[in-house]
Scaffold this motif. Sequence first.
Motif, mmCIF file in Angstrom:
data_model
loop_
_atom_site.group_PDB
_atom_site.id
_atom_site.type_symbol
_atom_site.label_atom_id
_atom_site.label_comp_id
_atom_site.label_asym_id
_atom_site.label_seq_id
_atom_site.Cartn_x
_atom_site.Cartn_y
_atom_site.Cartn_z
ATOM 1 N N SER B 279 69.716 50.074 4.875
ATOM 2 C CA SER B 279 68.475 50.471 4.188
ATOM 3 C C SER B 279 67.962 51.832 4.658
ATOM 4 O O SER B 279 67.331 52.556 3.892
ATOM 5 N N ALA B 280 68.230 52.178 5.909
ATOM 6 C CA ALA B 280 67.707 53.449 6.419
ATOM 7 C C ALA B 280 68.689 54.591 6.206
ATOM 8 O O ALA B 280 68.403 55.731 6.584
ATOM 9 N N MET B 281 69.850 54.306 5.611
ATOM 10 C CA MET B 281 70.853 55.354 5.442
ATOM 11 C C MET B 281 70.637 56.090 4.129
ATOM 12 O O MET B 281 70.376 55.480 3.093
ATOM 13 N N THR B 282 70.741 57.388 4.210
ATOM 14 C CA THR B 282 70.597 58.194 3.003
ATOM 15 C C THR B 282 71.905 58.921 2.734
ATOM 16 O O THR B 282 72.739 59.087 3.611
ATOM 17 N N VAL B 283 72.054 59.346 1.506
ATOM 18 C CA VAL B 283 73.285 60.057 1.131
ATOM 19 C C VAL B 283 72.920 61.310 0.339
ATOM 20 O O VAL B 283 71.826 61.427 -0.202
#
Lengths: 283, 283
Positions: B279-283
């Motif tokens: 959930s805290a990972m961005t791309v």
Amino acid sequence: MTMHDRLSLNQATIKRADLSQALSATAAAGIPSIGLWREPVHDVGLSTACTMVADSGLRVSSLCRGGFFTSDDPGEQQRARDANLRAIDEIAQLAAAGAAGSAPVLVLVAGGLPEASTDLRGARERATTAVADLVDAAAAARVTLAIEPMHPMYAADRGVISSLRSALDIAEHFDAATVGVVVDAFHIWWDPDVYTQVARAGVQQRISSYQINDWITPLPADALLSRGLPGQGHIDLRALTRAVVDAGYGGDIEVEIFNADIWARPFDDVLRDILVATSAMTV
Amino acid sequence: MTMHDRLSLNQATIKRADLSQALSATAAAGIPSIGLWREPVHDVGLSTACTMVADSGLRVSSLCRGGFFTSDDPGEQQRARDANLRAIDEIAQLAAAGAAGSAPVLVLVAGGLPEASTDLRGARERATTAVADLVDAAAAARVTLAIEPMHPMYAADRGVISSLRSALDIAEHFDAATVGVVVDAFHIWWDPDVYTQVARAGVQQRISSYQINDWITPLPADALLSRGLPGQGHIDLRALTRAVVDAGYGGDIEVEIFNADIWARPFDDVLRDILVATSAMTV
């Protein structure tokens, strides 16, 4: 010549043996050299160990192990440094006590990542710094620090230096008499770059130790104990040995096998099997 | 954007699920994409599988697995080639049935050494030849063959291509639309060269699949099942994901975890944990 003239028993191969038993079994088998471990040396004390080594008539090919200096805690770093300084002194004395041709080589295993850490690059940098911090003491004692690249399956928990290339990248900052590398078949056999790096190590005269064993399948439950006798597995030991010898390595060749089944057997049986397994190998 | 918009569930993460259950659970969790495996597709038949995929509304991010073409036996080589040709047809149809943005990517795992063989170089050469022999069929079907480097601990028994560099060395002989590579965090995280090779793959537009998971310690008894949820282990997934995205990879990001404990759990619980973990990972 046959490999037997340069064979060394790494003591961990018969882990249950104390120093006295390991020296006796090695000499009785006609193996001319032994690779020692610190713990069984400590069990009898360094001074007694040196006398026992001298009495055995064996060469000493290395001492396992120093290193384990990747902690990010300053107190731990200091403790690791102190332990490595003691190990440098130990191998200097043990090699001096051994027969002519003994090698004052301290095997360095870098250590893994701190708990929960994902900073592999940082751990590798700390290992490099820690080697640099030991170089003067090693040079003064005429000891060679031998950086051992570990199989990548141990990168997290045991050794963050994962290839011969990486070990050489660190070693080549220093005098070759003081910092070299260990070529351990189990750890590096898979590497597409291995023959190039063995040749590079040879040009630099940095092969300080050569250890043989084999990669067996399937991997046993404890991945640390997944080594076989030379010839039992998938490593082309003839080709690797030829490359190491062609690269100019003239030292002893250690058989180092971590395997619970082998540890459970009588020492003499294990040594006999090692002699058979290496009988057709030439150097 | 959040990684969730590009998240894909590799079906092996919930291995006990049949195709229907895997599609339902993935869609119900709000995960927009799925990485399929051949065996559960075969269980229902390709035509039915395509209908089920279309009805699910999910994208298809890849099909596992082709490859296993390192045998030195001509009959086995032919059987491997035939199986790979069928797999090319399967992923072409499955991706066409998936939602817009589906990727006709066939993951290739090279295979290991023949029994008792020590000829690693020969096996690697056979893998290269086998890829070349599939290129025309893949191009005709507009399928990308994605070579997956495997962790070196599998070099003997599962995959002789052991690094991203080696996979790219093979791939770059061919058109980038037809032959690419898989970046699977578990397999390549330890490699000091990994960021250089991810960038190289990006320049060549050869990142065909990106799979995430984690490296947990100690290694479980079955080394094949030693993967954790993203964030549970020692892989710097933020840095690796940033590198893969910066290298131009715009496809779905598969969560692929082989872990007996995770397989034993209810599918919905696993998917919920995956969503939390990413959930805290961005791309």
